[in-house]
Write an enzyme that holds these catalytic residues in place. Sequence first.
Site, mmCIF file in Angstrom:
data_model
loop_
_atom_site.group_PDB
_atom_site.id
_atom_site.type_symbol
_atom_site.label_atom_id
_atom_site.label_comp_id
_atom_site.label_asym_id
_atom_site.label_seq_id
_atom_site.Cartn_x
_atom_site.Cartn_y
_atom_site.Cartn_z
ATOM 1 N N THR A 181 -4.596 10.024 2.519
ATOM 2 C CA THR A 181 -4.109 9.059 1.543
ATOM 3 C C THR A 181 -5.286 8.471 0.797
ATOM 4 O OG1 THR A 181 -4.288 7.113 2.979
ATOM 5 C CG2 THR A 181 -2.261 8.424 3.148
ATOM 6 N N ASP A 182 -5.012 7.848 -0.341
ATOM 7 C CA ASP A 182 -6.000 6.949 -0.898
ATOM 8 C C ASP A 182 -6.106 5.765 0.071
ATOM 9 O OD1 ASP A 182 -7.787 5.635 -2.552
ATOM 10 O OD2 ASP A 182 -6.675 6.087 -4.371
ATOM 11 N N TRP A 183 -7.091 4.929 -0.122
ATOM 12 C CA TRP A 183 -7.405 3.923 0.908
ATOM 13 C C TRP A 183 -6.283 2.906 1.044
ATOM 14 C CZ3 TRP A 183 -9.956 7.706 1.645
ATOM 15 C CH2 TRP A 183 -11.102 7.779 2.433
#
Length: 804
Positions: A722-724
């Site tokens: 995932t993105d952060w």
Amino acid sequence: MTDALLSQRPTAVRAAADDALPEVDPALAARCRELAARGIVLLRNDGALPLRPGAEVALFGRTQKDWIAVGYGSGGDVNPPYVTNLLDSLREGGAVAVDEELAARYESWTARHPADPGEEWGRWPRHFPEMPLEESAIRAAAERCGTAVVVIGRAAGEDRDNVLEEGGYHLTGEERSLLARVGAAFAHMVVLVDTGNVIDLSWIDEFEPAAVLLAWSGGMEGARAAADVLTGASEPGGRLTDTIARRYESHPSAGHFGHTEATEYVEDVFVGYRHFETFAPGDVLFPFGYGLGYTQVDLGEVTVTVSGEQASVQVTAVNTGQRSGSEVVQVYLGAPDGTLGGPARTLAAFTRTPQLAPGESVRLELAVDLAEHARYDDSGASGHRSAWVLEAGEHRLFVGPDVRRAVHVGSAHVPSLRVVRQLEEVAAVRPEHAFERSVLRRDDEGRALSGRETVPTARVDLPQRILDRLPETIPPAEDPTARFEDVTAGRLDLDRFVAALSPEELASLAYGDIVMDSPLGVPGNAGTLGGVTEALRARGIPVVTTTDGPSGLRLAATAALLPCGTALASSWDPAAVQELAALHGAEMVAKGSDMLLSPGMNIHRDPLCGRNFEYFSEDPLLTGEMAVAVVAGVQSQGVSACPKHFAANNQETARTVNDSRVSERALREIYLRAFETVVREARPRNLMTSYNRINGVWGHYHYDLVTTVLRGEWGYEGNVVTDWWMRMEPDPHFSALRDSAYRVRAQVDVLMPGSKVHFGTTRDDAIEDSLARDGGITLGEVQRTARNVLRMLLERETGAGRRG
């Protein structure tokens, strides 16, 4: 990524040290300088550039000192040992005489009025106020100097889209006044625009400067590179990777950008030059691919050889000028209207000539496979819905130095429509969100008109597709104490190791460590994954340290600040970019980074997108080739790249909630194509999803994009992160799944970092909870995700899949 607790590096940073510090490999610094220069675009020149040796030059604009080396956010938040500025770089070079009286005023004023980089995440300034300058001072400088260089600076970034305001996309009143007064006083006015994003340049026709340079944010060596180009030590090698329109309102995305809830991609496949060259050529100030040099390289003696659907274009390039230089040879394809219609021209191939001495020539060959430029039928108009089809008729080939100046050189004829690949519908627009998209129409005289039709909407039973394709569970292992080194040594099959892991261990592999700057990695890291628990490390599973990013390593230690993505792409030189990326990969090894969150490869759909500086282009072929260069270069050093953001992350405003509503055709032809190229050609070991929704589904939950397309159609076997952090949501189709269980079902393998909420300290329990519930996630699905993560680790440990 976003982290409001991290200190923000100023966009305008401290002046250069005398020499590159040992924290950065001199070879890497030198290559940064070279590539930054090769990405600078010369838009206009009446002979004022290059500056003659010894010329007395007056510098105007505070950006000469407060140089903008990179855009804002995680993609630029690097701790470089130094950042150059233009004033000191011109002094350092010694090729011209800087007007010191004027320079002293700017130095004194900027010291007393320092550029405020802003402290709050996403609230950084897009420009810095200019120094007041009386008319007499300008006239006095003009009496001392024959040439003025006016520097205009702009920045945007993560969570910080540009805006249609003065100081944003448009010039401020101060800047306009400065250009008007300097232009009137000096015999020659050169304007240098230091920016990471396209801004309004319509003022060029109003103020008529002698020369204009577009210097993309060039990293720590960017100002030296700009000085090199101004003085002729380097040629301005850049060619535009975006169309520059006369007015923002001419962009097909105008009016459909920046909305907080949903964005309708009404322009469909007519993005950037695909729109302008088809429907509105008169709205273009500078066309896609455009850029001037300091010499004249002519393209001639074109030979086209066609064999079925394969075309070979041979071109002779001759330097007919007085200086050494190079040119970018671009091949465009004009397909017949057929049943689907499409852009007048699309980029089909390109190459950069070697540096040619005056009178020197080179013979180049470029290959075009028509099937690679097929159209995707999402409506059934061709009789083959959900298929890539090659339309019947004449496919025209054009060759030139940009899309506008490319001339017709030959054609390939396709006798009848051919299905290139029959696929299945994925990620189509939901029926309740249908909108009208742009399509090609013709008037009675055959002129192209932009028509409208309702976008095709989804018909697939997604829950049934998922259930029909659930993976089988790997039977229990004979040896539950197996260790990962048994796999790396070839003593144990990876599946048998996965079978030995407990449900808790399997679930743990689906999370990064719970914080950024994880104590498991080098200081300042973006997070870690892999062996993030004691139990996993006891199994011998290694820890992977991640770092941003496209512009350099985001660590507590100093690291090289690279030219931004647009600067690199403007070189149109994948081989040189790959060499830079290999040096960057070596820096990763030296400083403890295993996984680089790069390249950023979203499409420049709209010039206001704040992160365009991280990305490459409005064109998917150019984007894909640049991404291949970055991934191949980085991974040649045994570490991993991580392309991002998958997919359609084309604005920063409300990025975590905005729904990108885009037809399946546009998604496949424009927004997924570069990702497909990098997956097939460079085999990245990791890939990052986006924050936004794509036709109603968040990127980190998108089964069709990640499982059906990425893994199924393209054969991707790596790890997906995932993105952060991510938005926690229940699965709308399966009530026993939520959050990370919903994510794992889509084969988005790792939540980065592994916290439940921003800056939290606990991991969500959704996977273990769902495993225990009827109708929940299956053990086979959790094993599949663990296998994806471990396969990436196996390649890391054994060096499998490295590419030079």
